[in-house]
Structures are given as C-alpha cells and as structure tokens.
Design a protein around this motif. Structure first.
Motif, mmCIF file in Angstrom:
data_model
loop_
_atom_site.group_PDB
_atom_site.id
_atom_site.type_symbol
_atom_site.label_atom_id
_atom_site.label_comp_id
_atom_site.label_asym_id
_atom_site.label_seq_id
_atom_site.Cartn_x
_atom_site.Cartn_y
_atom_site.Cartn_z
ATOM 1 N N THR A 9 0.837 -1.200 0.000
ATOM 2 C CA THR A 9 0.000 0.000 0.000
ATOM 3 C C THR A 9 0.875 1.253 0.000
ATOM 4 O OG1 THR A 9 -1.718 -1.213 1.177
ATOM 5 C CG2 THR A 9 -1.875 1.197 1.196
ATOM 6 N N LEU A 10 1.890 1.244 0.834
ATOM 7 C CA LEU A 10 2.818 2.376 0.847
ATOM 8 C C LEU A 10 3.546 2.498 -0.489
ATOM 9 C CD1 LEU A 10 4.299 2.052 4.445
ATOM 10 C CD2 LEU A 10 2.715 3.811 3.604
ATOM 11 N N ALA A 11 3.882 1.375 -1.081
ATOM 12 C CA ALA A 11 4.541 1.400 -2.393
ATOM 13 C C ALA A 11 3.622 1.993 -3.452
ATOM 14 C CB ALA A 11 4.977 -0.014 -2.787
ATOM 15 N N MET A 12 2.339 1.652 -3.401
ATOM 16 C CA MET A 12 1.382 2.195 -4.369
ATOM 17 C C MET A 12 1.261 3.710 -4.193
ATOM 18 S SD MET A 12 -0.644 1.287 -6.875
ATOM 19 C CE MET A 12 -0.579 2.810 -7.774
ATOM 20 N N ILE A 13 1.213 4.157 -2.955
ATOM 21 C CA ILE A 13 1.135 5.596 -2.695
ATOM 22 C C ILE A 13 2.403 6.286 -3.185
ATOM 23 C CG2 ILE A 13 1.046 7.346 -0.864
ATOM 24 C CD1 ILE A 13 -0.759 5.287 0.682
ATOM 25 N N PHE A 17 3.066 9.351 -6.179
ATOM 26 C CA PHE A 17 3.921 10.539 -6.085
ATOM 27 C C PHE A 17 4.967 10.561 -7.200
ATOM 28 C CE2 PHE A 17 2.629 10.585 -1.471
ATOM 29 C CZ PHE A 17 1.932 11.786 -1.541
ATOM 30 N N VAL A 18 5.514 9.396 -7.542
ATOM 31 C CA VAL A 18 6.490 9.319 -8.640
ATOM 32 C C VAL A 18 5.842 9.791 -9.937
ATOM 33 C CG1 VAL A 18 7.809 7.716 -10.091
ATOM 34 C CG2 VAL A 18 7.941 7.539 -7.592
ATOM 35 N N VAL A 19 4.629 9.336 -10.210
ATOM 36 C CA VAL A 19 3.932 9.744 -11.429
ATOM 37 C C VAL A 19 3.681 11.253 -11.407
ATOM 38 C CG1 VAL A 19 1.818 9.487 -12.795
ATOM 39 C CG2 VAL A 19 2.916 7.458 -11.811
ATOM 40 N N VAL A 68 -9.939 1.057 -5.873
ATOM 41 C CA VAL A 68 -10.466 -0.267 -5.504
ATOM 42 C C VAL A 68 -9.406 -1.030 -4.716
ATOM 43 C CG1 VAL A 68 -11.391 -2.448 -6.392
ATOM 44 C CG2 VAL A 68 -11.999 -0.282 -7.508
ATOM 45 N N PHE A 69 -8.152 -0.926 -5.145
ATOM 46 C CA PHE A 69 -7.045 -1.566 -4.425
ATOM 47 C C PHE A 69 -7.009 -1.103 -2.970
ATOM 48 C CE2 PHE A 69 -2.588 -1.033 -3.014
ATOM 49 C CZ PHE A 69 -2.184 -2.362 -2.971
ATOM 50 N N PHE A 70 -7.057 0.202 -2.757
ATOM 51 C CA PHE A 70 -6.990 0.726 -1.392
ATOM 52 C C PHE A 70 -8.184 0.253 -0.556
ATOM 53 C CE2 PHE A 70 -4.436 4.213 -3.505
ATOM 54 C CZ PHE A 70 -3.218 3.762 -3.022
ATOM 55 N N ALA A 71 -9.358 0.217 -1.155
ATOM 56 C CA ALA A 71 -10.539 -0.273 -0.430
ATOM 57 C C ALA A 71 -10.373 -1.753 -0.081
ATOM 58 C CB ALA A 71 -11.801 -0.061 -1.270
ATOM 59 N N LEU A 72 -9.886 -2.540 -1.025
ATOM 60 C CA LEU A 72 -9.689 -3.965 -0.763
ATOM 61 C C LEU A 72 -8.634 -4.192 0.312
ATOM 62 C CD1 LEU A 72 -9.960 -5.343 -4.386
ATOM 63 C CD2 LEU A 72 -11.457 -5.937 -2.466
ATOM 64 N N ILE A 73 -7.585 -3.404 0.315
ATOM 65 C CA ILE A 73 -6.556 -3.530 1.351
ATOM 66 C C ILE A 73 -7.172 -3.278 2.725
ATOM 67 C CG2 ILE A 73 -4.491 -2.420 2.323
ATOM 68 C CD1 ILE A 73 -3.791 -4.295 0.032
ATOM 69 N N PHE A 93 -0.382 -6.315 -7.978
ATOM 70 C CA PHE A 93 -1.148 -5.167 -8.468
ATOM 71 C C PHE A 93 -0.252 -3.940 -8.587
ATOM 72 C CE2 PHE A 93 -3.664 -1.320 -7.941
ATOM 73 C CZ PHE A 93 -4.499 -1.444 -9.044
ATOM 74 N N VAL A 94 0.551 -3.694 -7.555
ATOM 75 C CA VAL A 94 1.458 -2.545 -7.599
ATOM 76 C C VAL A 94 2.390 -2.669 -8.808
ATOM 77 C CG1 VAL A 94 3.330 -1.337 -6.402
ATOM 78 C CG2 VAL A 94 1.319 -2.117 -5.116
ATOM 79 N N ALA A 95 2.919 -3.853 -9.021
ATOM 80 C CA ALA A 95 3.803 -4.070 -10.175
ATOM 81 C C ALA A 95 3.065 -3.800 -11.485
ATOM 82 C CB ALA A 95 4.354 -5.493 -10.156
ATOM 83 N N SER A 96 1.800 -4.216 -11.551
ATOM 84 C CA SER A 96 1.031 -3.972 -12.779
ATOM 85 C C SER A 96 0.843 -2.482 -13.019
ATOM 86 C CB SER A 96 -0.324 -4.691 -12.742
ATOM 87 O OG SER A 96 -1.277 -4.009 -11.941
#
Length: 136
Positions: A9-13, A17-19, A68-73, A93-96
């Motif tokens: 989750t932290l990686a996705m967040i 920021f990277v984007v 949806v990812f964050f809600a599922l987490i 998912f994060v990798a995708s």
C-alpha cells in the motif's frame, strides 16, 4: 499480520507521487522549451505536448482502479484476509501499475498497456475473492 499489506500500500502511494513528479517534469520541460505558454493551459491541459498529456492522463489513472485496491486492502485488513496470498496479490497489483505507467508514459503501445491493465483488474478481482472468502 497486516503489515504484509501495509508495504504494498505504501509502495502504491509512493508510485502515485512518482507519477506526479513525472507530470511536473514533463510540464516544466514544455515551458522551458517554449512548446507551451501559461495562457495555452490556463483553462485546459490540452495545450501541453503529448508527453506531458500522457503523464497527466496516467496520473489521473492512479485514482481509478487503485481506489479499488486501497478499499480492498482496508477490507482485507479488517476481516483478517492478510496472509501471504493477499500480500502477493497486492504486490502484483502494484507491479502492474508500475508497468502500466512505464508503457503509458513511454511508447503508449495500446495492446500491451491494455493487457497490463486487464491483468491488474484480474488481480483486484482475486483480491476481492480473498476478502469474500474471509467473511463467508
């Protein structure tokens, strides 16, 4: 332990920021090269050159399926579906999303980009199944 889900989750967040940094750098480059003036984009971002528009579109994408990812987490953590399988799916998912971004702001090749997007949606569905199985 739910920490297994905190890390992806932290990686996705972080990726979001990277984007955002990519968007900033591409827009800044457009101004520096005089491809765009402030007045050109005061009302709409369509005045930016394509690389900046692609980055901005990808940034917007980070608030679509990742929501949806964050809600599922959160649900997985609440119902105890936080094992290694769920963590593996979360990392996948994060990798995708990373691969999707690299394609989107790179070649923007639609077939591979759509395939990676579909894979991410499939991963979300599998995460949903994991949450459902934990509550039934």
């Amino acid at each position: 332990m739910t920490l297994k889900l905190v890390y992806p989750t932290l990686a996705m967040i972080l990726w979001i920021f990277v984007v955002l940094v990519i968007v900033f750098l591409r827009r800044q480059a457009a101004f520096k090269s005089k491809q765009v003036r402030l007045a050109d984009v005061a009302v709409s971002s369509e005045g930016y050159p394509e690389p900046a528009r692609l980055a901005a579109a990808n940034f917007s994408n980070q608030f679509e399926t990742p929501v949806v990812f964050f809600a599922l987490i959160m649900l997985a953590m609440e119902v105890g579906a936080s094992g290694y399988a769920m963590a593996g799916l979360a990392w996948a998912f994060v990798a995708s999303r990373v691969v999707h971004t690299l394609i989107h702001v790179g070649s923007n090749a639609m077939k591979p980009r759509a395939g990676v997007f579909a894979l991410g949606v499939l991963i979300l569905f599998l995460m949903w199944v994991g949450v459902v199985l934990a509550v039934v």
